[in-house]
Design an enzyme around this catalytic site. Structure first.
Site, PDB file in Angstrom:
ATOM      1  N   ASN A 226       1.055  -0.881   0.363  1.00  0.00           N
ATOM      2  CA  ASN A 226       0.410  -0.274   0.058  1.00  0.00           C
ATOM      3  C   ASN A 226       0.721   1.142   0.171  1.00  0.00           C
ATOM      4  O   ASN A 226       2.062   1.643   0.615  1.00  0.00           O
ATOM      5  CB  ASN A 226      -1.288  -0.071   1.077  1.00  0.00           C
ATOM      6  CG  ASN A 226      -0.248  -0.353   2.526  1.00  0.00           C
ATOM      7  OD1 ASN A 226       0.422  -1.294   2.761  1.00  0.00           O
ATOM      8  ND2 ASN A 226      -1.208  -0.147   2.977  1.00  0.00           N
TER       9      ASN A 226
ATOM     10  N   GLU B  96       0.350   5.451   0.619  1.00  0.00           N
ATOM     11  CA  GLU B  96      -0.518   6.385   0.690  1.00  0.00           C
ATOM     12  C   GLU B  96       0.355   7.479   0.512  1.00  0.00           C
ATOM     13  O   GLU B  96       0.789   7.377   0.210  1.00  0.00           O
ATOM     14  CB  GLU B  96      -0.809   5.918   2.301  1.00  0.00           C
ATOM     15  CG  GLU B  96      -1.213   5.212   2.751  1.00  0.00           C
ATOM     16  CD  GLU B  96      -1.624   4.898   3.967  1.00  0.00           C
ATOM     17  OE1 GLU B  96      -0.334   5.810   4.921  1.00  0.00           O
ATOM     18  OE2 GLU B  96      -2.436   4.022   4.478  1.00  0.00           O
TER      19      GLU B  96
ATOM     20  N   CYS C 117      -4.095   0.737  -2.016  1.00  0.00           N
ATOM     21  CA  CYS C 117      -4.326  -0.900  -1.647  1.00  0.00           C
ATOM     22  C   CYS C 117      -3.006  -1.350  -2.189  1.00  0.00           C
ATOM     23  O   CYS C 117      -2.759  -1.431  -3.494  1.00  0.00           O
ATOM     24  CB  CYS C 117      -5.540  -1.298  -0.949  1.00  0.00           C
ATOM     25  SG  CYS C 117      -6.612  -0.664  -0.329  1.00  0.00           S
TER      26      CYS C 117
ATOM     27  N   GLU D 164      -3.198  -4.310  -2.792  1.00  0.00           N
ATOM     28  CA  GLU D 164      -3.736  -5.964  -3.930  1.00  0.00           C
ATOM     29  C   GLU D 164      -3.662  -4.511  -5.099  1.00  0.00           C
ATOM     30  O   GLU D 164      -3.416  -5.668  -6.661  1.00  0.00           O
ATOM     31  CB  GLU D 164      -5.037  -6.136  -3.467  1.00  0.00           C
ATOM     32  CG  GLU D 164      -5.223  -6.621  -2.166  1.00  0.00           C
ATOM     33  CD  GLU D 164      -5.706  -6.282  -1.325  1.00  0.00           C
ATOM     34  OE1 GLU D 164      -4.805  -4.975  -0.747  1.00  0.00           O
ATOM     35  OE2 GLU D 164      -6.697  -6.712   0.099  1.00  0.00           O
TER      36      GLU D 164
ATOM     37  N   CYS E  58     -11.145  -2.830  -3.526  1.00  0.00           N
ATOM     38  CA  CYS E  58      -9.810  -4.121  -4.348  1.00  0.00           C
ATOM     39  C   CYS E  58     -10.375  -5.370  -4.986  1.00  0.00           C
ATOM     40  O   CYS E  58      -9.999  -6.033  -5.136  1.00  0.00           O
ATOM     41  CB  CYS E  58      -8.692  -4.384  -2.627  1.00  0.00           C
ATOM     42  SG  CYS E  58      -7.373  -2.997  -2.673  1.00  0.00           S
TER      43      CYS E  58
HETATM   44  N1  THU Z   1      -4.670  -1.287   2.670  1.00  0.00           N
HETATM   45  C1  THU Z   1      -4.977  -2.490   1.683  1.00  0.00           C
HETATM   46  O1  THU Z   1      -3.305  -2.097   1.418  1.00  0.00           O
HETATM   47  N2  THU Z   1      -5.607  -3.300   1.519  1.00  0.00           N
HETATM   48  C2  THU Z   1      -6.525  -3.845   2.278  1.00  0.00           C
HETATM   49  O2  THU Z   1      -6.711  -5.049   2.042  1.00  0.00           O
HETATM   50  C3  THU Z   1      -7.219  -3.205   3.373  1.00  0.00           C
HETATM   51  C4  THU Z   1      -6.257  -2.068   3.843  1.00  0.00           C
HETATM   52  C5  THU Z   1      -4.289  -0.391   3.545  1.00  0.00           C
HETATM   53  C6  THU Z   1      -5.029   0.870   2.446  1.00  0.00           C
HETATM   54  C7  THU Z   1      -4.223   2.051   3.398  1.00  0.00           C
HETATM   55  O3  THU Z   1      -3.230   2.186   2.678  1.00  0.00           O
HETATM   56  C8  THU Z   1      -4.048   1.122   5.153  1.00  0.00           C
HETATM   57  O4  THU Z   1      -4.330  -0.240   4.952  1.00  0.00           O
HETATM   58  C9  THU Z   1      -5.202   1.161   6.203  1.00  0.00           C
HETATM   59  O5  THU Z   1      -6.544   1.299   5.641  1.00  0.00           O
END
Ligand code: THU
Length: 132
Positions: A42, A44, A53, A55, A89
């Site tokens: 992920n 941000e 995310c 995925e 996702c």
């Molecule tokens: N996040 C993911 O990358 N994948 C997931 O399946 C759940 C959430 C990330 C998004 C964000 O950067 C952090 O987790 C908190 O929500």
């Protein structure tokens, strides 16, 4: 590539996550039919909704590299239960994964839940729904 190797790659990808805001690293690994593995973490942003995310990073890397056929995906995070992918996702996965494709959801305590695409997002909106 064994299930465990794919899961291990997802766990390792958490180290590349850029998560100054949530401090919640997630890793993903996607195995293509051609035998390649595309990984994602992920990423941000100070403008929070622009974040992506793990995925979707893995899937978009693979698609942009010309890969369209996938065998298996693994997703890992430091959660109590196997990490549940977010709704966005799941929708992106359902665009590119067959309904019987295997997805391993795991945490750092080796609790793994293995589901297929249909179980992860039943009754999903598909391009065929726009055919009249
Ligand atoms: N996040 C993911 O990358 N994948 C997931 O399946 C759940 C959430 C990330 C998004 C964000 O950067 C952090 O987790 C908190 O929500």
């Amino acid at each position: 590539m064994s299930n465990q190797d794919l899961i291990q790659k997802a766990i390792e990808m958490r180290e590349r996550a850029y998560v100054p805001y949530s401090k919640f690293p997630v890793g993903a690994a996607l195995l293509t039919k051609s035998g390649k593995v595309y990984t994602g973490c992920n990423i941000e942003n100070a403008a929070y909704p622009v974040s992506l995310c793990a995925e979707r990073v893995a899937i978009f890397k693979a698609i942009s590299d010309g890969e369209t056929e996938f065998i298996e995906m693994a997703v890992a995070a430091d959660t109590e239960r196997p990490v549940p992918p977010c709704g966005s996702c799941r929708q992106v996965m359902s665009e590119f994964f067959s309904s019987d494709m295997t997805i391993h959801l795991t945490n750092l305590h080796a609790n793994t839940k293995t589901v297929n695409m249909e179980e992860l997002l039943p009754f999903s909106f598909q391009k065929t729904d726009m055919d009249m």
